[in-house]
Each structure stands twice: as structure tokens, then as C-alpha cells.
Design a protein around this motif. Structure first.
Motif, PDB file in Angstrom:
ATOM      1  N   UNK A   1       8.403  68.075  70.903  1.00 31.73           N
ATOM      2  CA  UNK A   1       8.926  69.342  71.394  1.00 31.73           C
ATOM      3  C   UNK A   1       8.973  70.332  70.240  1.00 31.73           C
ATOM      4  N   UNK A   2       8.921  71.618  70.519  1.00 33.69           N
ATOM      5  CA  UNK A   2       8.986  72.618  69.448  1.00 33.69           C
ATOM      6  C   UNK A   2      10.315  72.619  68.695  1.00 33.69           C
ATOM      7  N   UNK A   3      11.386  72.056  69.307  1.00 36.05           N
ATOM      8  CA  UNK A   3      12.693  72.041  68.643  1.00 36.05           C
ATOM      9  C   UNK A   3      12.864  70.839  67.710  1.00 36.05           C
ATOM     10  N   UNK A   4      11.787  70.036  67.540  1.00 27.16           N
ATOM     11  CA  UNK A   4      11.849  68.902  66.632  1.00 27.16           C
ATOM     12  C   UNK A   4      12.223  67.585  67.297  1.00 27.16           C
ATOM     13  N   UNK A   5      12.700  67.638  68.527  1.00 27.80           N
ATOM     14  CA  UNK A   5      13.023  66.434  69.282  1.00 27.80           C
ATOM     15  C   UNK A   5      11.765  65.908  69.956  1.00 27.80           C
ATOM     16  N   UNK A   6      11.839  64.676  70.455  1.00 26.67           N
ATOM     17  CA  UNK A   6      10.749  64.111  71.249  1.00 26.67           C
ATOM     18  C   UNK A   6      11.026  64.363  72.730  1.00 26.67           C
ATOM     19  N   UNK A   7       9.966  64.608  73.485  1.00 26.82           N
ATOM     20  CA  UNK A   7      10.054  64.682  74.943  1.00 26.82           C
ATOM     21  C   UNK A   7      10.045  63.246  75.446  1.00 26.82           C
TER      22      UNK A   7
ATOM     23  N   UNK B   1      16.736  60.023  82.728  1.00 29.44           N
ATOM     24  CA  UNK B   1      16.904  61.121  81.775  1.00 29.44           C
ATOM     25  C   UNK B   1      15.541  61.572  81.307  1.00 29.44           C
ATOM     26  N   UNK B   2      15.345  62.879  81.308  1.00 31.70           N
ATOM     27  CA  UNK B   2      14.096  63.463  80.821  1.00 31.70           C
ATOM     28  C   UNK B   2      14.429  64.599  79.868  1.00 31.70           C
ATOM     29  N   UNK B   3      13.441  65.037  79.143  1.00 25.17           N
ATOM     30  CA  UNK B   3      13.650  66.126  78.188  1.00 25.17           C
ATOM     31  C   UNK B   3      13.868  65.579  76.801  1.00 25.17           C
ATOM     32  N   UNK B   4      14.882  66.121  76.112  1.00 27.92           N
ATOM     33  CA  UNK B   4      15.147  65.630  74.759  1.00 27.92           C
ATOM     34  C   UNK B   4      16.110  64.486  74.816  1.00 27.92           C
TER      35      UNK B   4
END
Length: 151
Positions: free
Chosen positions: A22-28, A148-151
């Protein structure tokens, strides 16, 4: 109500798939999360002001480094209240074991203080606040079995 005791359940990942960066440094990610019986007990005692934290485990910080303490601070700030609390955490979840013990304690503080201080926040509102503290905490607010999805 002057005090309440909550059960802060550990969680395990039944499934985990990393979908990319992800652009925020976390994994999707996509995960199936499950609360388990292993739990800490979190007792909240209303105080006129301030936050005081006590924990039975010597490796758990009792200050603003603790997620449960930070959860209480966040509610004070966001709900513009000067009410205080004594937080007593009886640890059963092993520290740093990847079982979301600190996250579960923070979620218990959010849920418990919502009741104790009469804030009237919804589960969804609590989860939005929880997300500001950590990625596991919104799950721990409600627990159970969740995708749960996303970061």
C-alpha cells in the motif's frame, strides 16, 4: 456505574494472504480472524481525573507506551472529557506472542470507558477510534470471527 470488568480475548489468524503493498507503507491483506478463550481481565475504576494503569506482568509498561493507556487518552481527547480511570490489567495472554494481547486490552478500555463514562459511542465509532491506535484493535472491539481486509 463506578467500575466494570471486561474480558480481553486473544486472537489468532485462521487465514492470512498478503495481496500487495500500500502507499502508506502497510501491506494489503485478507485475513480471517478469530477470538479465542485465552484472555486478560481488564478492570476499570472511575476516578475524578487522570489515568492510572496497573498490570500484573512486569514487562508491560504502565504509562503512555501502553495501548490501553493510550486508548483512555484518546477517548478523553476525542470526547472532550476530564473524567479519569484506574485501569488494572490481569495478564494471561503472553506478552509479544502475536496474539493481540495489547490490542485486546486497548479495545476493552474503549468499550468499557464508553459504558463507564456514559459516552454513547456506537461500535462503529469505537472501531474508527481503535483504528487510530492499531490495526488489530478494531477487530478486538467486537471480536468473534471476522474477515479483515485492507491494512
Amino acid at each position: 456505574m463506578q467500575a466494570c470488568t471486561l474480558v480481553a480475548r486473544a486472537k489468532i489468524n485462521l487465514y492470512l494472504e498478503i495481496l500487495g503493498s500500500r502507499p502508506d507503507g502497510y501491506s494489503e491483506v485478507a485475513m480471517i480472524l478469530q477470538s479465542i478463550a485465552l484472555a486478560d481481565r481488564v478492570r476499570l475504576q472511575r476516578r475524578p481525573h487522570g489515568i492510572h494503569l496497573i498490570c500484573t506482568h512486569p514487562e508491560v509498561p504502565a504509562d503512555a507506551r501502553n495501548l490501553a493507556y493510550r486508548a483512555a487518552e484518546l477517548l478523553q481527547k476525542e470526547c472532550q472529557t476530564n473524567l479519569g480511570v484506574e485501569i488494572h490489567i490481569e495478564k494471561q495472554i503472553p506478552v509479544a506472542a502475536g496474539l493481540a494481547g495489547g490490542s485486546a486490552n486497548a479495545a476493552a478500555v474503549l468499550v468499557g470507558l464508553n459504558q463507564l463514562w456514559g459516552l454513547g459511542l456506537t461500535v462503529r465509532e469505537l472501531q474508527h477510534l481503535a483504528a487510530r491506535l492499531g490495526s488489530d484493535i478494531p477487530f478486538c472491539v467486537q471480536g468473534g470471527t471476522q474477515l479483515a481486509t485492507g491494512r
